[in-house]
Motif scaffolding. Sequence first.
Motif, PDB file in Angstrom:
ATOM      1  N   LEU A   1      19.936   3.924  -0.037  1.00  0.00           N
ATOM      2  CA  LEU A   1      21.272   4.452  -0.331  1.00  0.00           C
ATOM      3  C   LEU A   1      22.349   3.443   0.080  1.00  0.00           C
ATOM      4  CD1 LEU A   1      20.836   8.200   0.739  1.00  0.00           C
ATOM      5  CD2 LEU A   1      20.483   7.173  -1.513  1.00  0.00           C
ATOM      6  N   LEU A   2      22.127   2.765   1.201  1.00  0.00           N
ATOM      7  CA  LEU A   2      23.084   1.740   1.633  1.00  0.00           C
ATOM      8  C   LEU A   2      23.114   0.583   0.642  1.00  0.00           C
ATOM      9  CD1 LEU A   2      22.212   1.606   5.451  1.00  0.00           C
ATOM     10  CD2 LEU A   2      24.405   2.370   4.476  1.00  0.00           C
ATOM     11  N   ALA A   3      21.933   0.160   0.195  1.00  0.00           N
ATOM     12  CA  ALA A   3      21.850  -0.992  -0.718  1.00  0.00           C
ATOM     13  C   ALA A   3      22.513  -0.681  -2.058  1.00  0.00           C
ATOM     14  CB  ALA A   3      20.393  -1.395  -0.920  1.00  0.00           C
ATOM     15  N   ALA A   4      22.390   0.562  -2.490  1.00  0.00           N
ATOM     16  CA  ALA A   4      22.909   0.949  -3.813  1.00  0.00           C
ATOM     17  C   ALA A   4      24.407   0.701  -3.929  1.00  0.00           C
ATOM     18  CB  ALA A   4      22.606   2.416  -4.070  1.00  0.00           C
ATOM     19  N   GLU A   5      25.114   0.861  -2.814  1.00  0.00           N
ATOM     20  CA  GLU A   5      26.571   0.762  -2.874  1.00  0.00           C
ATOM     21  C   GLU A   5      27.100  -0.554  -2.326  1.00  0.00           C
ATOM     22  OE1 GLU A   5      28.523   4.845  -3.061  1.00  0.00           O
ATOM     23  OE2 GLU A   5      27.373   4.896  -1.197  1.00  0.00           O
ATOM     24  N   SER A   6      26.170  -1.498  -2.103  1.00  0.00           N
ATOM     25  CA  SER A   6      26.624  -2.721  -1.453  1.00  0.00           C
ATOM     26  C   SER A   6      26.737  -3.898  -2.427  1.00  0.00           C
ATOM     27  CB  SER A   6      25.645  -3.050  -0.311  1.00  0.00           C
ATOM     28  OG  SER A   6      25.259  -4.386  -0.353  1.00  0.00           O
ATOM     29  N   LYS A   7      27.837  -4.623  -2.287  1.00  0.00           N
ATOM     30  CA  LYS A   7      28.012  -5.838  -3.094  1.00  0.00           C
ATOM     31  C   LYS A   7      27.427  -7.047  -2.370  1.00  0.00           C
ATOM     32  CE  LYS A   7      31.557  -4.706  -6.324  1.00  0.00           C
ATOM     33  NZ  LYS A   7      31.914  -3.311  -5.949  1.00  0.00           N
ATOM     34  N   GLU A   8      27.515  -7.020  -1.024  1.00  0.00           N
ATOM     35  CA  GLU A   8      27.045  -8.181  -0.243  1.00  0.00           C
ATOM     36  C   GLU A   8      25.540  -8.389  -0.387  1.00  0.00           C
ATOM     37  OE1 GLU A   8      29.253  -5.796   2.622  1.00  0.00           O
ATOM     38  OE2 GLU A   8      29.547  -5.947   0.481  1.00  0.00           O
ATOM     39  N   SER A   9      24.819  -7.337  -0.778  1.00  0.00           N
ATOM     40  CA  SER A   9      23.360  -7.489  -0.871  1.00  0.00           C
ATOM     41  C   SER A   9      22.928  -8.046  -2.227  1.00  0.00           C
ATOM     42  CB  SER A   9      22.669  -6.152  -0.608  1.00  0.00           C
ATOM     43  OG  SER A   9      23.001  -5.225  -1.615  1.00  0.00           O
ATOM     44  N   ALA A  10      23.889  -8.380  -3.089  1.00  0.00           N
ATOM     45  CA  ALA A  10      23.539  -8.907  -4.416  1.00  0.00           C
ATOM     46  C   ALA A  10      22.741 -10.198  -4.289  1.00  0.00           C
ATOM     47  CB  ALA A  10      24.802  -9.149  -5.241  1.00  0.00           C
ATOM     48  N   GLY A  11      21.614 -10.269  -4.982  1.00  0.00           N
ATOM     49  CA  GLY A  11      20.780 -11.468  -4.980  1.00  0.00           C
ATOM     50  C   GLY A  11      19.987 -11.668  -3.700  1.00  0.00           C
TER      51      GLY A  11
END
Length: 311
Positions: free
Chosen positions: A227-237
């Motif tokens: 759920l945290l990853a779904a809304e995160s931009k910093e985790s892109a790539g």
Amino acid sequence: LEGKRILVTGAAGFIGSNLTDALLYQGAEVTGFDNLWNGRMENLESAQQNKKFIFHQGDVRDYDRLLHLMKDIDIVFHEAAFISVPKSILMPQLCNDVNITGTLNILNAARINDVEKIVFASSAAVYGDDPTLPKQEKMRLNPISPYAVTKQAAEAYMVSYNQAYNLNTTSLRYFNVYGPRQQGSPYSGAIAIFIANIFNRKNITIFGDGNQTRDFTYIKDIIKINLLAAESKESAGKIINVGTGKPISIIEIIKFMIEYSQKEGIEIEYDPIRAGDILHSYGDITLAKDILGFEADYDVFRGFKEYLDFY
Ligand code: UD1
């Protein structure tokens, strides 16, 4: 995630169904997709009571199907997979088709349909038997089973689709996940097998001497980080470890499980080590904290106690 339109592949499976329930609880609209090889419809009983849930039976190897399904999708959680290390040694080609081609199909369909975010279920198996511990994301990978190779390739595709097409992809490298709905089949995760044996008063077989270690991660922590990853931009790539950061040996967890469940007469038997098995595995989880603010709430003892309440 309220109002988001979400596709969960592997939705009838252990992780996918728990994730589906959590997403529906958040008010998302969920499309579940599963070929029902490992997945079971009974895992989706409560989801199916919800008007915001729709289920499609199908296979991730079917690209046209995915292209169509992803038409109005905002976020994809790709949990569908060929999940077993020993089975991948028996069926490497099938493992490749499902885990690599299937993931590429997801990415291509997502790209064409302008999906905002893809969160991929990867695996700590990619580290293989490099003796360096804890396992860090930047380490050189050394996969020793076909299964691990497929997860490494799929991760690499996730990264490359971020670089080449600017898709917001995140791979979560799960360390051994356990909890309610994990099936006790010979090919499922160790804790599910052990718990089923304990309840059926059957002996437990250890492959090797039992001193191999794993970082057992409770399903609720896996849901939390998804759920945290779904809304995160910093985790892109990015590729991010998900575990408790603490190892336990197989023999130690079995002894704890038997003692805690107060069942008697269960013997431990020993068989040779399984081909493809790694010896030691636990993760450095600093990156999950830095990028997503994640910390595991459950050590294996707390997690097992809660799991037992569901049993
Ligand atoms: C598991 C997952 C894999 C995931 C990986 C991440 C499953 C089926 N496998 O693989 O999808 O990517 O973690 O770290 O969910 N063992 C016994 N007796 C048994 C069963 C297992 O001794 O009856 C031992 C195994 O030999 C192994 C350890 O327990 O050393 C863990 O086995 P298993 O749960 O199958 O997990 P992994 O192979 O680590």
